[in-house]
Structures are given as structure tokens and as C-alpha cells.
Design a protein around this motif. Structure first.
Motif, PDB file in Angstrom:
ATOM      1  N   LEU A  30       0.833  -1.203   0.000  1.00 25.81           N
ATOM      2  CA  LEU A  30       0.000   0.000   0.000  1.00 25.81           C
ATOM      3  C   LEU A  30       0.866   1.250   0.000  1.00 25.81           C
ATOM      4  O   LEU A  30       1.919   1.281   0.623  1.00 25.81           O
ATOM      5  N   ALA A  31       0.386   2.267  -0.690  1.00 27.42           N
ATOM      6  CA  ALA A  31       0.994   3.596  -0.632  1.00 27.42           C
ATOM      7  C   ALA A  31      -0.047   4.514  -0.023  1.00 27.42           C
ATOM      8  O   ALA A  31      -1.205   4.529  -0.457  1.00 27.42           O
ATOM      9  N   ALA A  32       0.346   5.274   0.997  1.00 29.27           N
ATOM     10  CA  ALA A  32      -0.591   6.141   1.715  1.00 29.27           C
ATOM     11  C   ALA A  32      -0.297   7.611   1.415  1.00 29.27           C
ATOM     12  O   ALA A  32       0.844   7.986   1.176  1.00 29.27           O
ATOM     13  N   ASN A  33      -1.342   8.431   1.451  1.00 31.77           N
ATOM     14  CA  ASN A  33      -1.132   9.877   1.343  1.00 31.77           C
ATOM     15  C   ASN A  33      -0.656  10.397   2.706  1.00 31.77           C
ATOM     16  O   ASN A  33      -0.532   9.635   3.663  1.00 31.77           O
ATOM     17  N   HIS A  34      -0.410  11.698   2.790  1.00 32.52           N
ATOM     18  CA  HIS A  34       0.197  12.284   3.985  1.00 32.52           C
ATOM     19  C   HIS A  34      -0.602  12.077   5.268  1.00 32.52           C
ATOM     20  O   HIS A  34      -0.033  11.956   6.343  1.00 32.52           O
ATOM     21  N   ASP A  35      -1.944  12.032   5.181  1.00 32.79           N
ATOM     22  CA  ASP A  35      -2.727  11.876   6.415  1.00 32.79           C
ATOM     23  C   ASP A  35      -3.391  10.504   6.530  1.00 32.79           C
ATOM     24  O   ASP A  35      -4.265  10.306   7.360  1.00 32.79           O
ATOM     25  N   THR A  36      -2.962   9.566   5.730  1.00 30.80           N
ATOM     26  CA  THR A  36      -3.441   8.168   5.715  1.00 30.80           C
ATOM     27  C   THR A  36      -4.964   8.048   5.626  1.00 30.80           C
ATOM     28  O   THR A  36      -5.563   7.177   6.245  1.00 30.80           O
ATOM     29  N   THR A  37      -5.581   8.917   4.828  1.00 31.33           N
ATOM     30  CA  THR A  37      -7.018   8.775   4.573  1.00 31.33           C
ATOM     31  C   THR A  37      -7.266   8.206   3.179  1.00 31.33           C
ATOM     32  O   THR A  37      -8.391   7.844   2.857  1.00 31.33           O
ATOM     33  N   ARG A  38      -6.211   8.149   2.365  1.00 27.63           N
ATOM     34  CA  ARG A  38      -6.305   7.569   1.019  1.00 27.63           C
ATOM     35  C   ARG A  38      -5.090   6.670   0.797  1.00 27.63           C
ATOM     36  O   ARG A  38      -3.972   7.012   1.153  1.00 27.63           O
ATOM     37  N   LEU A  39      -5.346   5.522   0.191  1.00 25.20           N
ATOM     38  CA  LEU A  39      -4.295   4.560  -0.103  1.00 25.20           C
ATOM     39  C   LEU A  39      -4.366   4.191  -1.582  1.00 25.20           C
ATOM     40  O   LEU A  39      -5.409   4.335  -2.212  1.00 25.20           O
ATOM     41  N   MET A  40      -3.264   3.681  -2.097  1.00 20.98           N
ATOM     42  CA  MET A  40      -3.238   3.132  -3.455  1.00 20.98           C
ATOM     43  C   MET A  40      -2.563   1.782  -3.400  1.00 20.98           C
ATOM     44  O   MET A  40      -1.688   1.537  -2.563  1.00 20.98           O
ATOM     45  N   THR A  41      -2.963   0.913  -4.327  1.00 20.90           N
ATOM     46  CA  THR A  41      -2.355  -0.407  -4.419  1.00 20.90           C
ATOM     47  C   THR A  41      -2.569  -0.964  -5.823  1.00 20.90           C
ATOM     48  O   THR A  41      -3.356  -0.424  -6.603  1.00 20.90           O
ATOM     49  N   LEU A  42      -1.880  -2.056  -6.113  1.00 20.72           N
ATOM     50  CA  LEU A  42      -2.077  -2.805  -7.348  1.00 20.72           C
ATOM     51  C   LEU A  42      -2.627  -4.169  -6.976  1.00 20.72           C
ATOM     52  O   LEU A  42      -2.124  -4.821  -6.048  1.00 20.72           O
ATOM     53  N   VAL A  43      -3.664  -4.610  -7.699  1.00 19.88           N
ATOM     54  CA  VAL A  43      -4.282  -5.902  -7.424  1.00 19.88           C
ATOM     55  C   VAL A  43      -4.366  -6.679  -8.727  1.00 19.88           C
ATOM     56  O   VAL A  43      -4.826  -6.150  -9.743  1.00 19.88           O
ATOM     57  N   ARG A  44      -3.933  -7.931  -8.690  1.00 16.01           N
ATOM     58  CA  ARG A  44      -4.020  -8.800  -9.866  1.00 16.01           C
ATOM     59  C   ARG A  44      -5.423  -9.372  -9.952  1.00 16.01           C
ATOM     60  O   ARG A  44      -5.931  -9.943  -8.991  1.00 16.01           O
ATOM     61  N   ALA A  45      -6.040  -9.207 -11.119  1.00 16.19           N
ATOM     62  CA  ALA A  45      -7.374  -9.772 -11.362  1.00 16.19           C
ATOM     63  C   ALA A  45      -7.676  -9.637 -12.849  1.00 16.19           C
ATOM     64  O   ALA A  45      -7.065  -8.820 -13.543  1.00 16.19           O
ATOM     65  N   LYS A  46      -8.644 -10.414 -13.322  1.00 13.24           N
ATOM     66  CA  LYS A  46      -9.013 -10.354 -14.738  1.00 13.24           C
ATOM     67  C   LYS A  46      -9.679  -9.037 -15.102  1.00 13.24           C
ATOM     68  O   LYS A  46      -9.503  -8.526 -16.192  1.00 13.24           O
ATOM     69  N   THR A  47     -10.476  -8.492 -14.180  1.00  6.65           N
ATOM     70  CA  THR A  47     -11.214  -7.262 -14.467  1.00  6.65           C
ATOM     71  C   THR A  47     -11.049  -6.282 -13.307  1.00  6.65           C
ATOM     72  O   THR A  47     -10.753  -6.698 -12.175  1.00  6.65           O
TER      73      THR A  47
END
Length: 160
Positions: A30-47
Motif C-alpha cells: 500500500l501507498a498512503a497519502n500524507h494523512d493516511t485517509t487515502r491509499l493506493m495499491t495494485l491488485v491482480r485480477a481479470k477485471t
């Protein structure tokens, strides 16, 4: 065939404690923004839909997940929006959708499109009123020059 990765944004209902973020990052990078209210990630899936579903399954018990969206729009310019409604809201949506002869997914999608169109129209009207007010005190040329100056100024730079 390799399974693609989908970039997903996670909006949280509250900021995370450092221990919560560490715990969740053990399950999924996970990558978090400065105040940890938004995260980003990569997920493997067909769709993208499966990726969002898989993400919610993995993190729902660990994090206060509010909304999951795809980071990049699809070929039609659409962003997937994954919401988990409480049971009472789900029941209300199902009843309203049934009354209109639509699936709950289509009902929510159309309601969201209507709300966004209304918001865009309201914003256009608000900006039009603001411009008309500004034009009562200056010329169109001066206003246009000021807008151009404001739009080309580097954000955070000191005013000239």
C-alpha cells in the motif's frame, strides 16, 4: 496468459494509526497519502471489478474502507466505483430499483449520473453569476487577462 494488475484507490472513513497501516501492508502493498485517509495499491485480477472485490475482501476487516475506485479510467473514460452499503441502504436501493424496473447497480449508476450532471449544471450557473458580477466592475479584456495570469501562475509561487 498473464493476469493484469489494476491500480486501485482506497478512500478511508478516518485516518489510520501507524500500526493499522503496517498490519494492512502485510496483506497487500500500500501507498498512503500524507494523512493516511487515502491509499493506493495494485491488485491482480481479470477485471477491475474483480480487483476491487478482491481488495475489499482482503482489507475490509483490517481497515475502515469507505470507497474503492480504479485509478485510471477505462477505454470509455469511466472509473469503477465500489461501495459497500449498509444492509438497510441496500434494501432501500433494491426496492427503489425494483419500482423502476432496473437492477440495483443500474439504479445507483443512473442516480449518480443525474447527481453529477446536476452538480455540473449548478457549478456552471454559479461561475456564470460570478463572472457577470466581475464584469460589472471591469472590462472583458481585463478579466480575461487576469484569468490567464491566474491560470499560468505556478501553484505556491509568490505573487508577482
Amino acid at each position: 496468459m498473464t493476469m493484469p494488475h489494476h491500480a486501485l484507490k482506497i478512500l478511508l472513513t478516518r485516518p489510520l494509526a501507524p500500526a493499522e497501516l503496517r498490519d494492512a501492508a502485510r496483506v497487500l502493498p500500500l501507498a498512503a497519502n500524507h494523512d493516511t485517509t487515502r491509499l493506493m495499491t495494485l491488485v491482480r485480477a481479470k477485471t477491475p471489478g474483480r480487483a476491487a472485490h478482491r481488495l475489499r475482501q482482503r482489507l475490509a476487516t483490517r481497515l475502515p474502507v469507505d470507497v474503492i475506485t480504479t485509478h485510471y479510467p477505462d477505454a470509455d473514460g469511466q472509473v469503477l466505483l465500489n461501495l459497500a452499503f449498509p444492509p438497510a441502504v441496500q434494501a432501500t436501493i433494491r426496492r427503489a430499483a425494483q419500482e423502476t424496473g432496473q437492477s440495483p447497480e443500474l439504479f445507483v449508476k443512473l442516480a449518480l449520473h443525474r447527481a453529477l450532471a446536476q452538480h455540473a449544471g449548478d457549478e456552471t450557473d454559479r461561475l456564470d453569476r460570478a463572472v457577470q458580477h466581475l464584469l460589472t466592475h471591469t472590462t472583458a479584456a481585463h478579466l480575461l487577462a487576469a484569468v490567464g495570469h491566474a491560470l499560468t501562475r505556478t501553484p505556491g509561487a509568490a505573487p508577482a
